[in-house]
Design an enzyme around this catalytic site. Structure first.
Site, short mmCIF file in Angstrom:
data_model
loop_
_atom_site.label_atom_id
_atom_site.label_comp_id
_atom_site.label_asym_id
_atom_site.label_seq_id
_atom_site.Cartn_x
_atom_site.Cartn_y
_atom_site.Cartn_z
N ASP A 96 0.81 -1.21 0.00
CA ASP A 96 0.00 0.00 0.00
C ASP A 96 0.85 1.27 0.00
OD1 ASP A 96 -2.13 -1.66 0.13
OD2 ASP A 96 -2.97 -0.86 1.99
N ASP A 97 0.23 2.33 -0.49
CA ASP A 97 0.68 3.72 -0.32
C ASP A 97 1.79 4.17 -1.27
OD1 ASP A 97 -1.15 3.80 1.72
OD2 ASP A 97 0.34 3.52 3.31
N HIS A 147 -5.80 3.05 -4.64
CA HIS A 147 -5.83 3.30 -3.20
C HIS A 147 -6.26 4.75 -2.94
CE1 HIS A 147 -5.13 1.95 0.80
NE2 HIS A 147 -4.04 2.68 1.05
N HIS A 151 -5.69 9.61 -0.45
CA HIS A 151 -5.71 8.76 0.74
C HIS A 151 -6.63 9.28 1.86
CE1 HIS A 151 -4.15 6.07 3.92
NE2 HIS A 151 -3.73 5.32 2.91
N HIS A 248 3.67 -2.65 3.13
CA HIS A 248 3.77 -1.27 2.65
C HIS A 248 5.11 -1.06 1.95
CE1 HIS A 248 0.76 -1.07 5.88
NE2 HIS A 248 0.24 -0.04 5.22
#
Length: 735
Positions: A96-97, A147, A151, A248
């Site tokens: 993620d991210d 995603h 955010h 991540h």
């Protein structure tokens, strides 16, 4: 001040009127473009339109049991309510991210090393900034999911904001890799059983937009940095179960994640696990579809714009840091050298040489100075030094010459000529001057009784060829006048002290300067090559080996422009003329000998601090505005106040040296906000004129005659005697 005229003036005036809006249009467009780049940068750095709120846990009454008890893949497309799980011995690694420029490449390297695939849930902000990493993910066979763009917790957002987050994220993917994806992971999501009445409606809506919602059922908790062993333990499913593992590749230091991954992959592969893409593990069609046509070009345009704004603003930030450092260093150098200069010239035993008592010729070029010329001439007649006054009437149409002649003052002559410009008028005055020391001043300026005497004392040193006096604003009662007063005292006179110590004085002010006739003859007199004849002649003096110094007590009181338009005209000519003079004398950079000091020290300093650095100075104000609105407001204001404090210290010291009242410094903060902006735009317009090959004409400033006398001038009338007048003979022609 003289100016050129032409029979084609009307036509030129028409052209000038058509060009007038360009003064504001081009600088405005540049500033707007800069602000747009900053806004875009803030947008993709989640500083603008970002929402960092996180919803607390809520009830689960509205969430179907089969979702709470089901797998980590939730399908609400087409009105369905279903969940899917990954088969046994299949692991779907999800990151993620990202993408992150430091850690994503390392994660990809480890995956490639062990022939494993994963799903990267990227944010639109990061995908826009690092599109090459998204392209690498796709090229190496990984899947990419959304995603969101910024955010946010979608449970706080409206449907239109959710659509916007999805579409912007897809736009970034289209620009980065030419794809769309059907995979989505909500920010701040967890296991399926953590779905609640706030997040479930969002999941249903996401499904109605054609997306599979992917959460996880195995959390490595690598964001906590618990250690490599703990990350591996938490990421390993029990009993051969399939799992979607949350990791991540962005958001901080991920070296533990990379190390854990390098051990985790081979260990579980030996146990029979396969590391698949999500659709591969589920036996479903690829989540990616190719984007073509207009959508592809829109995505490419978006990523190009982001890349351009990132690189440009990064470069500007570096330039701003460098220039800020140099400017602060210059402030420090200016203060140190100004202290040294003041101590040197104020010592009781300081002498330039033998006292200079010989007569001096004072040249007053005048073009339509009827409102000012009487005060100017009367201030000269009261001089403590023996002088002759030569008023060169440059084709005035308002009776300037007649006013001087009617005064019938002793040692005052009028020389008339057809309008030819200020340099020609000064050369005519030099030719008619009787004495070897020549003082030049403007027709709107008044001298104190001691001005000429103080101005010529440095000629006691035979190496001195020219002397710069201390020009002061006489009409300082208005706001614009007060701002110029600060500029003159701090920006001009404090500078001159520094340049005097460095022996590279850049300009002898046209309002108050003195020259040796022999020095003028050697350099060819006043040149018409530039619009800044005072800067031009000063540079020529340096290159000829003469020393140019500053006489702080030789004060002249001049009338500064009282309107923005008049100020613009004056500074526009100054800026453009300075550029012309620098270009004309550029060979000084490579000259050797005593004259080379100006080329090695003075010309680079003048070019950088008077021409180049001010172009980037508006960045201070642009970043200030941006920081106040979108950034760390308190730190931004604190930094600006710190810079203002440094300037205030320099200004206060300059005022103290010039024995000026400090009350005018009250307007310094406002000057920094408003007045400087005008000076920036003027300089930028001068650059545009220079780069486009335009020519700027002499511009006559409208005078009001408000500066009637200088402080300390003798009171009482001056005896009226018959003045010498006429054209005079061309004695000692120069240039």
């Amino acid at each position: 001040m003289a100016r050129r005229t032409s029979t084609r003036g009307a036509g030129r005036g028409a052209v000038r009127r058509r060009r007038l809006p360009m003064r504001y249009l081009l600088p405005s467009l540049i500033l707007i473009a800069l602000m747009a780049m900053l806004m875009l940068r803030g947008y993709v750095h989640s500083e603008i339109l970002a929402d960092h709120r996180i919803q607390p846990e809520a009830a689960t009454d509205r969430v179907p049991e089969k979702i709470l008890d089901g797998g980590p893949v939730i399908d609400t497309r087409g009105g369905r309510t279903a969940s899917l799980s990954v088969p046994r011995h299949h692991l779907v690694l999800t990151f993620d991210d990202g993408p992150d420029p430091e850690w994503t490449p390392k994660v990809l390297d480890v995956l490639k090393k062990h022939d494993a695939h994963a799903v990267f849930f990227v944010t639109g902000t990061m995908a826009s900034r690092y599109p090459d990493l998204v392209q690498r993910m796709v090229d190496e066979g990984h899947e990419v999911g959304l995603h969101t763009f910024n955010h946010p917790d979608l449970s706080f957002q409206s449907k239109s904001r959710i659509d916007w987050e999805l579409s912007q994220n897809q736009l970034a993917l289209a620009g980065a890799a030419g794809i769309r994806t059907s995979l989505f992971r909500p920010p701040y999501s967890s296991f399926a059983d953590a779905m609640d009445d706030k997040s479930w409606p969002v999941t249903e809506y996401i499904g109605s937009r054609g997306y599979l919602t992917v959460v996880n059922n195995t959390d490595s908790e690598d964001w906590k940095k618990p250690g490599v062993e703990e990350i591996i333990r938490r990421a390993t499913p029990k009993g051969g179960k399939g799992a979607i593992v949350l990791m991540h590749d962005s958001g901080g230091d991920r070296h533990q994640t990379v190390e854990a991954l390098d051990r985790f992959l081979p260990d579980l592969q030996k146990k029979g696990y396969e590391f698949d893409n999500l659709t591969g593990a589920l036996g479903a069609p690829s989540a990616h579809t190719q984007v073509t046509g207009l959508d592809l070009w829109k995505g490419k345009a978006w990523t190009w714009a982001v890349q351009f704004s990132e690189k440009t603003t990064d470069a500007l930030v570096v330039c701003l840091a460098v220039i800020g450092t140099l400017v602060i260093t210059r402030f420090g150098l200016m203060l140190v050298l100004s202290v040294a200069h003041a101590r040197r010239v104020r010592r009781k035993n300081f002498r330039w040489g033998p006292p200079v008592t010989e007569p001096v010729s004072v040249l007053v070029p005048a073009y339509n100075e009827a409102k000012c010329i009487e005060a100017t001439v009367r201030s000269l007649v009261a001089s403590e030094q023996p002088i002759e006054v030569v008023v060169i009437d440059d084709g005035s149409s308002d009776g300037t010459a007649r006013i001087v002649e009617n005064l019938r003052l002793p040692n005052v002559r009028v020389v008339r000529q057809l309008n030819a410009g200020k340099p020609a008028a000064l050369n005519r005055g030099i030719a008619n001057a009787k004495h070897d020391l020549i003082v030049m001043m403007d027709g709107d300026t008044v001298f104190e009784p001691a001005t000429v005497r103080e101005l010529v004392q440095p000629f006691g040193d035979p190496s001195v060829g020219a002397v710069a006096g201390n020009a002061k604003v006489g009409n300082r009662d208005s706001l614009i006048g007060a701002w110029q007063h600060i500029e003159y005292v701090m920006g001009f006179n404090l500078d001159r002290r520094m340049y005097d110590m460095l022996r590279c004085m850049p300009t002898i002010p046209g309002a108050v300067g003195a020259f040796r006739r022999s020095a003028l003859e050697r350099v060819g007199g006043m040149s018409e090559d530039t619009l800044a004849e005072d800067t031009d002649i000063t540079m020529a003096m340096h290159r000829d080996g003469w020393r140019v110094v500053y006489a702080e007590n030789a004060r002249a009181w001049t009338e500064a422009p009282e309107s923005v338009q008049q100020l613009w005209s004056q500074r526009y000519r100054w800026s453009y003329g300075t550029m012309q003079a620098i270009w004309k004398h550029r060979k000084a950079l490579v000259e050797r000998g005593p004259s080379g000091r100006f080329g090695r020290v003075g010309l680079p300093l003048i070019s950088f601090f008077m021409v180049l650095a001010p172009l980037l100075a508006p960045l201070i104000d642009v970043f200030l505005l941006y920081g106040i609105v979108f950034g760390p407001t308190e730190k931004t204001i604190g930094a600006w106040l710190g810079v203002l404090a440094i300037q205030a210290v320099c200004a206060a010291y300059a005022f103290r040296l010039d024995k000026e009242r400090m009350t005018h410094l009250i307007s310094l903060p406002l000057q920094q906000i408003l007045y400087r902006q005008l000076m920036y735009v003027v300089l930028l317009q001068s650059w545009i004129t220079a780069l486009t090959g335009g020519r700027l004409r002499w511009q006559k400033l409208r005078r009001t005659g408000v500066v009637g006398s200088a402080p300390g001038a003798a009171a009482g009338p001056v005896p009226r005697q018959r003045a010498e007048s006429g054209t005079g003979s061309d004695r000692r022609p120069v240039g």
